[in-house]
Design an enzyme around this catalytic site. Structure first.
Site: not given
Length: 282
Positions: A32, A180, A205, A148
């Site tokens: 996505y 993250e 990411l 992702k």
């Protein structure tokens, strides 16, 4: 009622239907993206569509819309939903075979393609005025955080655990090193004025907002891992994401960052990014 896009059609959200055998539902076999909208325009569209193409390629899903099609879909959704500020989510699954099977379906199986809007205050988000509180938690995700995918269960568990413990969100750590946030890239600014951010690799990411924010930074930048203790002792900290832009972090594991208020460099960087987004949105 909100209008969504599903497999070539714009329909009311109540009429959107997907097969119970869709691999996105059964296996989280899907990727996505999310694009922010300011003043009815798309922020950093090119970066998001390129990252979506990369994610699709990494797991071998074919047949998704191309960049021009995505642009047309997004603009139509903005118009039909009168969206002035918020986000558009794109989701592509490997499609719906005839039955459940770990083996991928035939190559000519059409992907399921979904896009929908969410109205949300972005530029004047009140959280940016007070900053957010984070706690650190072990990074137990699979080893391809750079793709992702819709495999977001652990991120959701982390965020809910953070809220239950009186924080707003969580930063993940591996062996004492911050990777993250649950849905954001993490950054700190040292007392010497150096911005430190995790390097791009499979552990994080590759943030589109991160890529646009870093050229706006006035401080010296070091792309390297930083430890939990280094973060707790930083002068400033912030996260970057499509939905949060540049969001100050004012507390880590109960430890105040700076004076416990959004840092001046972070506040300036947020303003600079929003100005940039307004100028460049399409």
């Amino acid at each position: 009622m909100r209008t969504i896009y599903l497999n070539g059609h714009f329909v009311p959200e109540t009429e959107g239907k997907v097969s119970v055998f869709d691999r996105g539902f059964l296996f989280a076999d899907a990727v996505y993206e999310v694009v922010s909208v300011l003043y009815g325009k798309l922020v950093d569209f090119d970066g998001h569509v390129q990252r979506l193409a990369r994610s699709l390629g990494e797991i071998g899903i074919i047949g998704a819309p191309d960049a021009d099609d995505w642009l047309a879909i997004c603009r139509e959704l903005v118009a039909r939903n009168n969206l002035k500020e918020g986000m558009i989510y794109w989701q592509v699954t490997r499609g719906s075979p005839e039955d459940r099977d770990f083996v991928f379906p035939p190559a000519d199986t059409l992907p399921t393609v979904l896009a929908f809007t969410q109205s949300r205050t972005l530029a004047d988000n009140p959280l940016a005025q007070r900053g957010i509180r984070v706690i650190t938690m072990p990074d137990l995700r699979w080893g391809r955080a750079d793709i992702k995918t819709t495999q977001l269960l652990y991120a959701s568990l982390m965020k809910n655990e953070a809220i239950a413990r009186g924080a707003d969100d969580a930063w993940m750590e591996r062996n004492g090193w911050i990777t993250e946030g649950s849905a954001q890239n993490a950054h700190i600014i040292t007392h010497a004025g150096v911005l430190i951010t995790h390097p791009l690799n499979r552990e994080i990411l590759h943030g589109i907002t991160r890529a646009s924010v870093l050229p706006l930074v006035a401080q010296r930048i070091e792309e390297r891992p930083f430890s939990v203790s280094e973060a707790e002792q930083a002068a400033e900290a912030f996260v970057s994401s499509a939905s949060g832009f540049v969001m100050p972090v004012v507390q880590i594991n109960g430890q105040k960052i700076g004076n416990g208020q959004p840092g001046s460099a972070t506040v300036q960087l947020r303003r600079a990014y929003i100005d940039w987004a307004r100028r460049t949105a399409i």
